[in-house]
Write a protein that holds these residues in place. Structure first.
Motif, PDB file in Angstrom:
ATOM      1  N   GLN A 154       2.349  -4.217  -5.697  1.00 56.68           N
ATOM      2  CA  GLN A 154       2.167  -2.797  -5.435  1.00 56.68           C
ATOM      3  C   GLN A 154       2.376  -2.485  -3.952  1.00 56.68           C
ATOM      4  O   GLN A 154       2.958  -1.459  -3.590  1.00 56.68           O
ATOM      5  CB  GLN A 154       0.770  -2.368  -5.871  1.00 56.68           C
ATOM      6  N   GLN A 155       1.929  -3.384  -3.108  1.00 60.08           N
ATOM      7  CA  GLN A 155       2.111  -3.178  -1.675  1.00 60.08           C
ATOM      8  C   GLN A 155       3.588  -3.236  -1.292  1.00 60.08           C
ATOM      9  O   GLN A 155       4.077  -2.435  -0.497  1.00 60.08           O
ATOM     10  CB  GLN A 155       1.306  -4.238  -0.908  1.00 60.08           C
TER      11      GLN A 155
ATOM     12  N   GLU B 295       5.190   0.050  -2.377  1.00 55.48           N
ATOM     13  CA  GLU B 295       4.922   1.156  -1.471  1.00 55.48           C
ATOM     14  C   GLU B 295       5.703   1.008  -0.168  1.00 55.48           C
ATOM     15  O   GLU B 295       6.223   1.989   0.383  1.00 55.48           O
ATOM     16  CB  GLU B 295       3.423   1.242  -1.176  1.00 55.48           C
TER      17      GLU B 295
ATOM     18  N   LYS C   4       9.369   1.808  -0.867  1.00 55.49           N
ATOM     19  CA  LYS C   4       9.483   3.241  -1.145  1.00 55.49           C
ATOM     20  C   LYS C   4       9.472   4.040   0.154  1.00 55.49           C
ATOM     21  O   LYS C   4      10.303   4.949   0.357  1.00 55.49           O
ATOM     22  CB  LYS C   4       8.328   3.671  -2.050  1.00 55.49           C
TER      23      LYS C   4
END
Length: 446
Positions: free
Chosen positions: A111-112, A115, A118
């Motif tokens: 998830q890190q 992000e 992104k």
């Protein structure tokens, strides 16, 4: 020169305050992986710990409002991924991290990375609506980039067959899961562009976990989609699944079946055009919301850095430190007091009247025994002297002389008669012998 007249001369407090503001304003939010050590949780509810790796360590604080959202109990030795902002604890001048979120390393790394990529691509403008190509209103040929055995391909083909059976379809088979999937997807997009035989491409697969969909979050796939001359519809997973490919693609479809509906025509062609425009509007709205969220996040970070809560957190941390120091000092003082009491108790026992009384009693018993021994010795000696004196006295005693045949004569007055001149006719003479006394009367005297 006095410090007050030269602004370039810092006090220690001012220096630490300036360094803290510099760290907080320049570094912003950081992600960090490390092993927990020196973990402590005072009664205030805040957490203090050290994050370390094989060569370095950094002190961290996680305040009560943030650590309540942690779903596991941290312990020394845990490997974790944290989101934190850099700061400095002014009273000690310690560089530290203020942790905002914490999760086990394995759960949060993907998830890190998502992000981070992104934010990176958004900053480069790859998500900008101005860079997106419009979909053809009447596609002549549709390309599908997905697994040749996956359910997504069959869903797309079923929808196209039902809505527009005459629409030609070209399939570019590729892996959609695993380590090699991202490269194959990028190669398939490149192949479709080099062959230039399709008006629009559908890139996608069915639903799955974040790990299953991870190939669509690779930078190589995102940049290949952005560089494509053919409009691309991203159709990855289900409605709730969002990937980097969705943000870069010219259009995002919530499912592979929805993507097939976007490129096919039926009696509701006008509705399809409306839906297409709606999707464009929605995409633009999402892009705008994303930009506003990034702006809001930046403003929130600035607000947090200037918020009184940070001052309260620093004061709370200082209070916790003082509490720990006070407890340590109280423990030391208590140990010192206990040692003093033990020494005084020992001295008291040494000077106790009971000890003195016992010693005096023992001394009195010894003296009493010595007195008895001395008296016995003295008595024995006196008895011996008495016996000697008795023997001496007996040797010179008149009685002993009487026993040898001698006698003592006395007149009536008790005077010893030693001469005849002392007596006259008619006087009474008392003669004492060894076994009695004789009385005689003097008839004549010569």
């Amino acid at each position: 020169m006095p410090a007050s007249t030269n602004q370039n001369i810092f006090t220690v407090s001012r220096l630490n305050a300036e360094v803290r503001l510099l760290l907080e304003n320049e570094m912003g939010i950081v992600w960090l992986v490390g092993e927990i050590s020196n973990f402590s949780a005072p009664v205030s509810g805040h957490w203090y710990l050290t994050l370390k790796d094989s060569r370095a360590q950094v002190k961290c604080a996680m305040f009560r409002g943030n650590n309540r959202r942690v779903t596991f109990k941290p312990a020394n030795g845990n490997q974790v991924l944290v989101k934190a902002r850099l700061s400095l604890y002014e009273p000690r001048g310690d560089y530290q991290l203020i942790i905002e979120s914490m999760q086990p390393e394995g759960d949060g790394r993907l998830q890190q990375e998502f992000e981070a990529l992104k934010m990176k691509l958004a900053a480069e403008g790859l998500f900008a609506q101005t860079n997106k190509k419009p979909l053809p209103e009447h596609p002549k040929r549709v390309g599908i980039i997905t697994s040749k055995t996956g359910a997504a391909l069959y869903d797309i083909l079923d929808v196209l067959k039902r809505r527009d059976p005459s629409l030609p379809v070209i399939i570019y088979p590729t892996l959609v899961q695993g380590d090699d999937a991202a490269i194959q997807i990028a190669q398939a997009i490149g192949c479709a562009n080099s062959r230039n035989e399709c008006d629009v491409l559908i890139v996608g697969r069915g639903g799955g976990s974040l790990e299953d969909l991870w190939c669509f979050n690779h930078e190589v796939v995102a940049r290949t989609i952005a560089a494509s001359q053919i409009p691309i519809i991203s159709a990855v997973g289900h409605e709730v699944d969002v990937t980097i490919a969705d943000f870069v693609a010219d259009m995002r479809a919530p499912t592979p079946s929805a993507a097939a509906e976007l490129v096919s025509r039926d009696n509701s062609h006008k509705e399809q055009a409306l839906a297409s425009r709606e999707h464009k509007l929605l995409s633009a709205w999402r892009q705008r919301v994303s930009e506003q969220q990034r702006s809001l996040t930046g403003l929130l970070h600035r607000l947090e850095r200037q918020h009184p809560t940070h001052q309260l957190q620093r004061q709370s941390q200082q209070l916790d430190e003082l509490e720990i120091r006070l407890k340590r000092a109280m423990d030391n003082e208590l140990r010192s007091a206990e040692q003093r009491v033990e020494r005084l108790h020992y001295k008291l026992n040494l000077h106790s009247p009971a000890h003195k009384l016992a010693n005096q009693q023992a001394s009195m018993i010894r003296l009493e025994q010595q007195l008895i021994d001395a008296m016995n010795k003295r008595l024995t000696y006196q008895r011996h002297q008495l016996a000697l004196a008795a023997e001496t006295l007996d040797a010179v005693s008149p009685l002993a002389t009487l026993k040898r045949g001698y006698s003592i004569s006395q007149n009536a007055q008790g005077d010893v008669v030693t001469s005849t001149k002392q007596m006259k006719s008619g006087d009474t003479l008392v003669t004492r012998l060894a076994d009695g006394t004789l009385f005689s009367t003097i008839s004549s005297s010569q």
